[in-house]
Motif scaffolding. Structure first.
Motif, PDB file in Angstrom:
ATOM      1  N   TYR A  18      35.538 -60.088  67.550  1.00  0.00           N
ATOM      2  CA  TYR A  18      34.716 -61.224  67.139  1.00  0.00           C
ATOM      3  C   TYR A  18      33.412 -61.309  67.924  1.00  0.00           C
ATOM      4  CZ  TYR A  18      38.450 -63.014  64.197  1.00  0.00           C
ATOM      5  OH  TYR A  18      39.393 -63.163  63.216  1.00  0.00           O
ATOM      6  N   ILE A  41      32.725 -57.327  64.686  1.00  0.00           N
ATOM      7  CA  ILE A  41      32.536 -57.848  63.335  1.00  0.00           C
ATOM      8  C   ILE A  41      31.114 -57.602  62.842  1.00  0.00           C
ATOM      9  CG2 ILE A  41      31.848 -60.181  64.055  1.00  0.00           C
ATOM     10  CD1 ILE A  41      33.536 -61.238  61.741  1.00  0.00           C
ATOM     11  N   HIS A  60      39.288 -54.884  61.666  1.00  0.00           N
ATOM     12  CA  HIS A  60      39.992 -55.906  62.443  1.00  0.00           C
ATOM     13  C   HIS A  60      41.163 -55.267  63.179  1.00  0.00           C
ATOM     14  CE1 HIS A  60      41.801 -59.672  63.643  1.00  0.00           C
ATOM     15  NE2 HIS A  60      40.842 -60.350  63.039  1.00  0.00           N
TER      16      HIS A  60
END
Length: 239
Positions: free
Chosen positions: A109, A113, A119
């Motif tokens: 994050y 990203i 992820h």
């Protein structure tokens, strides 16, 4: 409990012939009701709270007090029942924090990203939340929530203890704690709303919380169990 895999491990699992991705109803009907009703009540509390503080003047003060009080009572009852539901159904296990995979999710994050990195976490039947989500929800339920409710109840019952020694100073402290906890909750909600836009599409996570279905990796044993014991949890594959 399923360990959090790295991005490389996630790709490896996805390519294994004995692991299959299926759309599974991982969020129950009650979880979805709890989520959306809680969101509505928090919005009402924030709106009426800003009116009480004078930041907004869209409704009369007495009406703001009444709306804020009743919304708070409803949310408190919702939280109490949901806590009971989580413990009786075993859903509380999904919110237990764990260190493994935490820094990988934070790293994702922070900048992964932005660079298009995959992820590092894959949801499973035994673990809906990644390590960062679990930590955030635990903070919300153990620190922010109790601070808000205890200070709010003390606020409502001020008439019963206003004459005690140092009552005015205590009232000032109660008001500060309640306001600080309220802003912490608003911050949590703003971040939560932003995080809902980080899925495969902007509305991916919102759709998941409406339908309850999410594609997760299933072993043959898990898939066979769901097919036989809980077929309603599996969404039929469409070609």
């Amino acid at each position: 409990m399923t360990d959090i895999p790295s991005s490389a491990q996630s790709e490896e699992l996805a390519n294994k012939p004995d692991v299959k991705k299926r759309a599974v109803k991982i969020y129950t009907r009650y979880e979805r009701f709890w989520h959306w009703s809680q969101a509505l009540l928090i919005f009402i509390l924030a709106f009426s709270g800003f009116n009480l503080h004078g930041s907004l003047t869209l409704v009369p003060f007495p009406l703001a007090v009444m709306v804020h009080t009743y919304a708070a009572i409803l949310l408190l009852l919702l939280w109490l029942f949901t806590t009971f539901w989580n413990f009786t159904t075993g859903q509380w296990r999904h919110y237990l924090p764990q260190n493994k995979g935490l820094f990988a999710v934070i790293k994702f994050y922070a900048y992964g990203i932005i660079t298009g990195a995959p992820h590092p976490y894959s949801k499973s039947l035994n673990r809906k939340q990644n390590a960062l989500q679990s930590l955030a929800y635990l903070t919300f339920m153990v620190i922010i929530g109790p601070a808000l409710w205890l200070s709010g109840i003390a606020y409502l019952l001020y008439g019963l203890w206003e004459n005690i020694q140092n009552g005015q100073q205590i009232f000032t402290l109660v008001a500060f704690v309640h306001t600080a906890a309220a802003f912490a909750m608003i911050t949590f909600v703003v971040i939560h709303v932003y995080m809902t836009t980080t899925g495969k599409t902007v509305f991916h996570y919102i759709k998941t919380m409406i339908t309850g279905y999410e594609k997760i990796e299933l072993t043959p044993a898990e898939e066979a169990y769901l097919e036989e014991q809980q077929p309603g949890m599996l969404k039929k594959d469409t070609k």
